[in-house]
Enzyme design. Sequence first.
Site, PDB file in Angstrom:
ATOM      1  N   HIS A   1       4.795  -2.869  -1.436  1.00 34.73           N
ATOM      2  CA  HIS A   1       4.653  -3.428  -0.004  1.00 34.73           C
ATOM      3  C   HIS A   1       3.908  -4.511  -0.087  1.00 34.73           C
ATOM      4  O   HIS A   1       2.613  -4.393  -0.483  1.00 34.73           O
ATOM      5  CB  HIS A   1       4.038  -2.284   1.033  1.00 34.73           C
ATOM      6  CG  HIS A   1       5.146  -1.004   1.406  1.00 34.73           C
ATOM      7  ND1 HIS A   1       4.970  -0.102   0.380  1.00 34.73           N
ATOM      8  CD2 HIS A   1       5.807  -0.763   2.013  1.00 34.73           C
ATOM      9  CE1 HIS A   1       5.729   0.857   0.794  1.00 34.73           C
ATOM     10  NE2 HIS A   1       6.174   0.619   1.788  1.00 34.73           N
TER      11      HIS A   1
ATOM     12  N   ASP B   1       2.971   0.448  -5.708  1.00 33.49           N
ATOM     13  CA  ASP B   1       3.209   0.095  -4.498  1.00 33.49           C
ATOM     14  C   ASP B   1       3.825  -1.450  -4.488  1.00 33.49           C
ATOM     15  O   ASP B   1       3.041  -2.203  -4.861  1.00 33.49           O
ATOM     16  CB  ASP B   1       1.836   0.135  -3.821  1.00 33.49           C
ATOM     17  CG  ASP B   1       2.213   0.230  -2.323  1.00 33.49           C
ATOM     18  OD1 ASP B   1       3.214  -0.401  -1.686  1.00 33.49           O
ATOM     19  OD2 ASP B   1       1.233   1.124  -1.450  1.00 33.49           O
TER      20      ASP B   1
ATOM     21  N   SER C   1      -0.154   5.950  -3.706  1.00 36.67           N
ATOM     22  CA  SER C   1      -0.652   4.898  -4.633  1.00 36.67           C
ATOM     23  C   SER C   1      -2.173   4.463  -4.654  1.00 36.67           C
ATOM     24  O   SER C   1      -2.844   3.821  -5.016  1.00 36.67           O
ATOM     25  CB  SER C   1       0.225   3.506  -4.448  1.00 36.67           C
ATOM     26  OG  SER C   1       0.028   2.759  -3.028  1.00 36.67           O
TER      27      SER C   1
HETATM   28 CO1  B1M Z   1       8.090   1.461   2.937  1.00 39.43          CO
HETATM   29  N1  B1M Z   1       6.978   3.050   3.545  1.00 39.43           N
HETATM   30  N2  B1M Z   1       8.650   2.485   1.565  1.00 39.43           N
HETATM   31  N3  B1M Z   1       8.983  -0.094   2.520  1.00 39.43           N
HETATM   32  N4  B1M Z   1       7.256   0.622   4.689  1.00 39.43           N
HETATM   33  C1  B1M Z   1       6.099   2.702   4.943  1.00 39.43           C
HETATM   34  C2  B1M Z   1       4.669   2.131   4.380  1.00 39.43           C
HETATM   35  C3  B1M Z   1       5.914   4.162   5.552  1.00 39.43           C
HETATM   36  C4  B1M Z   1       4.843   4.241   6.320  1.00 39.43           C
HETATM   37  C5  B1M Z   1       7.352   4.035   6.325  1.00 39.43           C
HETATM   38  C6  B1M Z   1       7.296   5.641   6.900  1.00 39.43           C
HETATM   39  O1  B1M Z   1       7.651   6.664   6.495  1.00 39.43           O
HETATM   40  N5  B1M Z   1       7.026   5.550   8.212  1.00 39.43           N
HETATM   41  C7  B1M Z   1       6.094   5.202   4.220  1.00 39.43           C
HETATM   42  C8  B1M Z   1       4.937   5.518   3.709  1.00 39.43           C
HETATM   43  C9  B1M Z   1       4.398   6.943   3.937  1.00 39.43           C
HETATM   44  C10 B1M Z   1       3.223   7.211   3.214  1.00 39.43           C
HETATM   45  O2  B1M Z   1       3.170   7.293   1.893  1.00 39.43           O
HETATM   46  N6  B1M Z   1       2.420   7.639   4.031  1.00 39.43           N
HETATM   47  C11 B1M Z   1       7.096   4.385   3.259  1.00 39.43           C
HETATM   48  C12 B1M Z   1       7.841   4.798   2.329  1.00 39.43           C
HETATM   49  C13 B1M Z   1       7.815   6.112   2.083  1.00 39.43           C
HETATM   50  C14 B1M Z   1       8.515   3.926   1.436  1.00 39.43           C
HETATM   51  C15 B1M Z   1       9.269   4.311   0.067  1.00 39.43           C
HETATM   52  C16 B1M Z   1       8.685   5.484  -0.701  1.00 39.43           C
HETATM   53  C17 B1M Z   1      10.837   4.446   0.531  1.00 39.43           C
HETATM   54  C18 B1M Z   1      11.752   5.255  -0.387  1.00 39.43           C
HETATM   55  O3  B1M Z   1      11.957   4.639  -1.416  1.00 39.43           O
HETATM   56  N7  B1M Z   1      12.103   6.381  -0.079  1.00 39.43           N
HETATM   57  C19 B1M Z   1       9.474   2.876  -0.546  1.00 39.43           C
HETATM   58  C20 B1M Z   1       8.388   2.691  -1.470  1.00 39.43           C
HETATM   59  C21 B1M Z   1       8.449   1.503  -2.446  1.00 39.43           C
HETATM   60  C22 B1M Z   1       7.172   1.221  -3.159  1.00 39.43           C
HETATM   61  O4  B1M Z   1       6.350   0.759  -2.595  1.00 39.43           O
HETATM   62  N8  B1M Z   1       7.042   1.971  -4.432  1.00 39.43           N
HETATM   63  C23 B1M Z   1       9.266   1.912   0.579  1.00 39.43           C
HETATM   64  C24 B1M Z   1       9.847   0.644   0.412  1.00 39.43           C
HETATM   65  C25 B1M Z   1       9.772  -0.163   1.614  1.00 39.43           C
HETATM   66  C26 B1M Z   1      10.512  -1.436   1.552  1.00 39.43           C
HETATM   67  C27 B1M Z   1      10.619  -2.354  -0.064  1.00 39.43           C
HETATM   68  C28 B1M Z   1      11.857  -1.296   2.050  1.00 39.43           C
HETATM   69  C29 B1M Z   1       9.730  -2.361   2.589  1.00 39.43           C
HETATM   70  C30 B1M Z   1       8.618  -3.176   1.901  1.00 39.43           C
HETATM   71  C31 B1M Z   1       8.971  -4.732   1.952  1.00 39.43           C
HETATM   72  C32 B1M Z   1       7.874  -5.457   1.638  1.00 39.43           C
HETATM   73  O5  B1M Z   1       6.381  -5.189   1.772  1.00 39.43           O
HETATM   74  N9  B1M Z   1       7.757  -6.606   1.133  1.00 39.43           N
HETATM   75  C33 B1M Z   1       8.990  -1.140   3.352  1.00 39.43           C
HETATM   76  C34 B1M Z   1       8.487  -1.499   4.672  1.00 39.43           C
HETATM   77  C35 B1M Z   1       8.806  -3.008   5.235  1.00 39.43           C
HETATM   78  C36 B1M Z   1       7.832  -0.590   5.439  1.00 39.43           C
HETATM   79  C37 B1M Z   1       7.125  -0.275   6.739  1.00 39.43           C
HETATM   80  C38 B1M Z   1       8.421  -0.217   7.638  1.00 39.43           C
HETATM   81  C39 B1M Z   1       6.159  -1.671   7.245  1.00 39.43           C
HETATM   82  C40 B1M Z   1       5.193  -1.937   6.407  1.00 39.43           C
HETATM   83  C41 B1M Z   1       4.770  -3.274   6.685  1.00 39.43           C
HETATM   84  O6  B1M Z   1       4.816  -4.380   6.371  1.00 39.43           O
HETATM   85  N10 B1M Z   1       4.073  -3.344   8.068  1.00 39.43           N
HETATM   86  C42 B1M Z   1       5.974   0.537   6.566  1.00 39.43           C
HETATM   87  C43 B1M Z   1       6.141   1.735   7.897  1.00 39.43           C
HETATM   88  C44 B1M Z   1       4.772   1.268   8.680  1.00 39.43           C
HETATM   89  O7  B1M Z   1       3.913   0.807   8.042  1.00 39.43           O
HETATM   90  N11 B1M Z   1       4.705   1.391   9.930  1.00 39.43           N
HETATM   91  C45 B1M Z   1       6.486   1.550   5.633  1.00 39.43           C
HETATM   92  C46 B1M Z   1       3.467  -4.550   8.542  1.00 39.43           C
HETATM   93  C47 B1M Z   1       2.227  -4.777   8.045  1.00 39.43           C
HETATM   94  C48 B1M Z   1       1.449  -6.057   8.748  1.00 39.43           C
HETATM   95  O8  B1M Z   1       1.203  -4.072   8.272  1.00 39.43           O
HETATM   96  O9  B1M Z   1       1.251  -3.604   5.598  1.00 39.43           O
HETATM   97  O10 B1M Z   1      -0.020  -2.143   7.507  1.00 39.43           O
HETATM   98  P1  B1M Z   1       0.615  -3.442   7.185  1.00 39.43           P
HETATM   99  O11 B1M Z   1      -0.865  -4.208   6.738  1.00 39.43           O
HETATM  100  C49 B1M Z   1      -1.930  -4.502   7.907  1.00 39.43           C
HETATM  101  C50 B1M Z   1      -2.972  -3.309   7.607  1.00 39.43           C
HETATM  102  O12 B1M Z   1      -2.818  -2.243   7.020  1.00 39.43           O
HETATM  103  C51 B1M Z   1      -4.058  -4.338   6.907  1.00 39.43           C
HETATM  104  O13 B1M Z   1      -4.252  -5.699   7.555  1.00 39.43           O
HETATM  105  C52 B1M Z   1      -2.540  -5.838   7.642  1.00 39.43           C
HETATM  106  C53 B1M Z   1      -2.346  -6.744   8.461  1.00 39.43           C
HETATM  107  O14 B1M Z   1      -3.126  -6.401   9.900  1.00 39.43           O
HETATM  108  N12 B1M Z   1      -4.184  -4.244   5.464  1.00 39.43           N
HETATM  109  C54 B1M Z   1      -5.150  -4.631   4.882  1.00 39.43           C
HETATM  110  C55 B1M Z   1      -3.155  -4.180   4.712  1.00 39.43           C
HETATM  111  N13 B1M Z   1      -3.583  -4.448   3.342  1.00 39.43           N
HETATM  112  C56 B1M Z   1      -4.972  -4.771   3.542  1.00 39.43           C
HETATM  113  C57 B1M Z   1      -5.696  -4.972   2.416  1.00 39.43           C
HETATM  114  C58 B1M Z   1      -7.233  -5.351   2.909  1.00 39.43           C
HETATM  115  C59 B1M Z   1      -7.250  -5.100   4.311  1.00 39.43           C
HETATM  116  C60 B1M Z   1      -6.417  -4.864   5.227  1.00 39.43           C
HETATM  117  O15 B1M Z   1      -8.206  -5.566   2.155  1.00 39.43           O
HETATM  118  C61 B1M Z   1      -8.098  -5.787   0.714  1.00 39.43           C
END
Ligand code: B1M
Length: 214
Positions: free
Chosen positions: A103, A101, A154
């Site tokens: 992200h 992963d 992941s």
């Molecule tokens: Co990706 N991606 N992505 N992506 N991406 C998601 C996660 C996805 C939901 C998009 C979608 O389809 N709607 C989907 C996952 C589907 C799934 O598995 N259920 C997805 C996918 C499929 C993919 C790829 C597989 C796409 C592809 O290549 N075909 C690929 C995978 C690459 C890999 O990781 N091996 C990929 C790639 C990418 C980018 C590189 C383009 C980029 C990441 C850039 C980076 O992070 N530097 C990216 C992004 C940006 C996203 C979305 C759009 C945004 C994620 C984000 O940063 N959110 C995402 C869609 C979405 O989440 N709605 C998506 C903002 C962030 C503040 O929120 O990370 O949730 P979040 O964190 C929150 C909470 O979750 C929590 O606190 C945070 C803040 O309050 N939290 C924790 C997080 N970690 C925590 C740990 C803790 C506690 C709380 O304790 C330890």
Amino acid sequence: MKEKILSEMNDALMKGDRDGVVKATKAALDAGMEIRTILNDGLISAMEVVGKKFKASEMFIPEVLISAKAMHAGMALLEPHYLKSGIKPVGKVVIGTVKGDLHDIGKNIVSMMLKGACFQIEDCGIDVPPQKFVDAAKVGDVDIIAMSSLLTTSMNSMRETINALEKSGLRDKVKIMIGGAPVTQEFAESIGADCYAKDAAVAVDRARELLKKR
Ligand code: B1M
């Protein structure tokens, strides 16, 4: 005025306009807006829209990546405001995004807020294999291993990391916190983690609670 700045920040982040995000973030700070408001209503809310557009195939990976970079630029301006210097750390946290992963935005926000709550952070970065968490857990007095996962594919790396900690004899010496969009309380219980946090603010509360249980 504040609404206008937040709306400009949202637009810039959705367009992947790094300079625009930096400009609006500076304007928000200059206007005396709360850091939490800038983070939640300026940056995170716009990234949620990016996520929805990505899902609906209205945005594609290169654009999402550019938005993520713009988000990092905004967060870098906010981070110093979370840090409190000269205060003894309350505990040590090893944090990372699990193997498979890449992200890191959510992980970085959790890390930033834990630092702000006076935790010492060892950030292992992204795509962190179980053994790297195990090795990091051996250095210094680590209280908490914190794992982030954004992909359903992941999530199993979290289980593997807990198994590796058990095998190395370290499991009872550390507490384990997990989080990330697909992660749930039920999942945390099923893999034997000590707690699940739904967002960064809750992660700080949970980390404090875990310290009391040590
Ligand atoms: Co990706 N991606 N992505 N992506 N991406 C998601 C996660 C996805 C939901 C998009 C979608 O389809 N709607 C989907 C996952 C589907 C799934 O598995 N259920 C997805 C996918 C499929 C993919 C790829 C597989 C796409 C592809 O290549 N075909 C690929 C995978 C690459 C890999 O990781 N091996 C990929 C790639 C990418 C980018 C590189 C383009 C980029 C990441 C850039 C980076 O992070 N530097 C990216 C992004 C940006 C996203 C979305 C759009 C945004 C994620 C984000 O940063 N959110 C995402 C869609 C979405 O989440 N709605 C998506 C903002 C962030 C503040 O929120 O990370 O949730 P979040 O964190 C929150 C909470 O979750 C929590 O606190 C945070 C803040 O309050 N939290 C924790 C997080 N970690 C925590 C740990 C803790 C506690 C709380 O304790 C330890």
